[in-house]
Design a protein around this motif. Sequence first.
Motif, PDB file in Angstrom:
ATOM      1  N   ARG A 100       1.086  -1.315  -0.010  1.00 49.89           N
ATOM      2  CA  ARG A 100      -0.003  -0.192   0.076  1.00 49.89           C
ATOM      3  C   ARG A 100       0.979   1.259   0.020  1.00 49.89           C
ATOM      4  O   ARG A 100       0.427   2.249  -0.457  1.00 49.89           O
ATOM      5  CB  ARG A 100      -0.874   0.216   1.235  1.00 49.89           C
ATOM      6  CG  ARG A 100      -1.865  -0.862   1.191  1.00 49.89           C
ATOM      7  CD  ARG A 100      -3.005  -0.834   2.241  1.00 49.89           C
ATOM      8  NE  ARG A 100      -2.718  -0.457   3.534  1.00 49.89           N
ATOM      9  CZ  ARG A 100      -2.485  -1.487   4.542  1.00 49.89           C
ATOM     10  NH1 ARG A 100      -2.764  -2.831   4.226  1.00 49.89           N
ATOM     11  NH2 ARG A 100      -2.225  -0.887   5.623  1.00 49.89           N
ATOM     12  N   VAL A 152      -1.628   5.116  -6.752  1.00 50.53           N
ATOM     13  CA  VAL A 152      -1.486   5.116  -5.219  1.00 50.53           C
ATOM     14  C   VAL A 152      -1.575   6.613  -4.522  1.00 50.53           C
ATOM     15  O   VAL A 152      -1.044   7.642  -5.521  1.00 50.53           O
ATOM     16  CB  VAL A 152       0.272   4.576  -5.128  1.00 50.53           C
ATOM     17  CG1 VAL A 152       0.673   5.075  -3.620  1.00 50.53           C
ATOM     18  CG2 VAL A 152       0.354   3.468  -5.802  1.00 50.53           C
ATOM     19  N   SER A 197       1.842  -0.206   7.203  1.00 51.67           N
ATOM     20  CA  SER A 197       1.180   0.485   6.164  1.00 51.67           C
ATOM     21  C   SER A 197       1.558  -0.507   4.837  1.00 51.67           C
ATOM     22  O   SER A 197       1.433  -0.065   3.739  1.00 51.67           O
ATOM     23  CB  SER A 197       1.896   1.902   5.861  1.00 51.67           C
ATOM     24  OG  SER A 197       1.592   2.633   6.792  1.00 51.67           O
TER      25      SER A 197
END
Length: 283
Positions: free
Chosen positions: A104, A129, A188
Amino acid sequence: MYQIDANIISKKQISEKHFLITFSAEKIANEAKPGQFVMIKIDIEKTFLRRPFSICSASEKTFNILFKVVGIGTEILSQKKAGDTLNIIGPLGTGYRLPITDYRLPILVAGGTGVASLLFLAQFLSPSVPQSLVFIGAKTKKDVLFANEFKKLGCKVIVSTEDGSYGAKGLVSNIFSRHVSTYQLINSSPVVYACGPKGMLKKIAEISKEHRIKCFVSLEEKMACGLGACIGCVVKIRTIGRDKKNTRTVGTDKFEYKRVCKDGPVFAAEKIIWQPNSSFLEF
């Protein structure tokens, strides 16, 4: 891969020794992927071998390269002007692993002209993104490249200079380590992409391994052909599982020689066998 005579659309000096050249080369531009490079014939008489340059960005019909004047080849290239034609082979090499569906948060770590391929990567990632984290390292303020360009793509940018003249003071690897330790980046699902001097790449690889973060590095090597034929840019890459025909051993590691120009320049960092006491790979 194509071999074409490409026209220079523009040349821009962006620092004392850094230049950005835009070429008109539709076929190369359309097929270029982040992490790939081109081989350019600069001067038939004064530079026998072609020179490799990372693709910095690409549109439908053009692509850019970034370079620093460090020798006769780049000195001659810096004197070229719009309208000149150069023979170019590309796009070449295996670029960054894409797409990044398993992660991510892309973390991009650039040192010196290594920023070139990472800007291309950021441009590729920006539509899908929300925000990439970018670390840019340079010796001084005047050597900091493309910080604003990354910001325009929505990236969070952290700059460091060795003399402290801009951003944080210190090596980019130390600043990267500090942030990885401070922030909860592990939660993350980060992935690290790094390009720059070998000493920096080795350190980034070590820090990423310590924090169990997947890391890919783009190696910079001197190349003669750029096509994998001369085998002059090989590095040791760890092998897993059954021994292959070309498997060798060093200490407890099994490895194969891989060509930076063909199998790379991008490799998974944990597979590279780094020389323990220097910034250079062990051959």
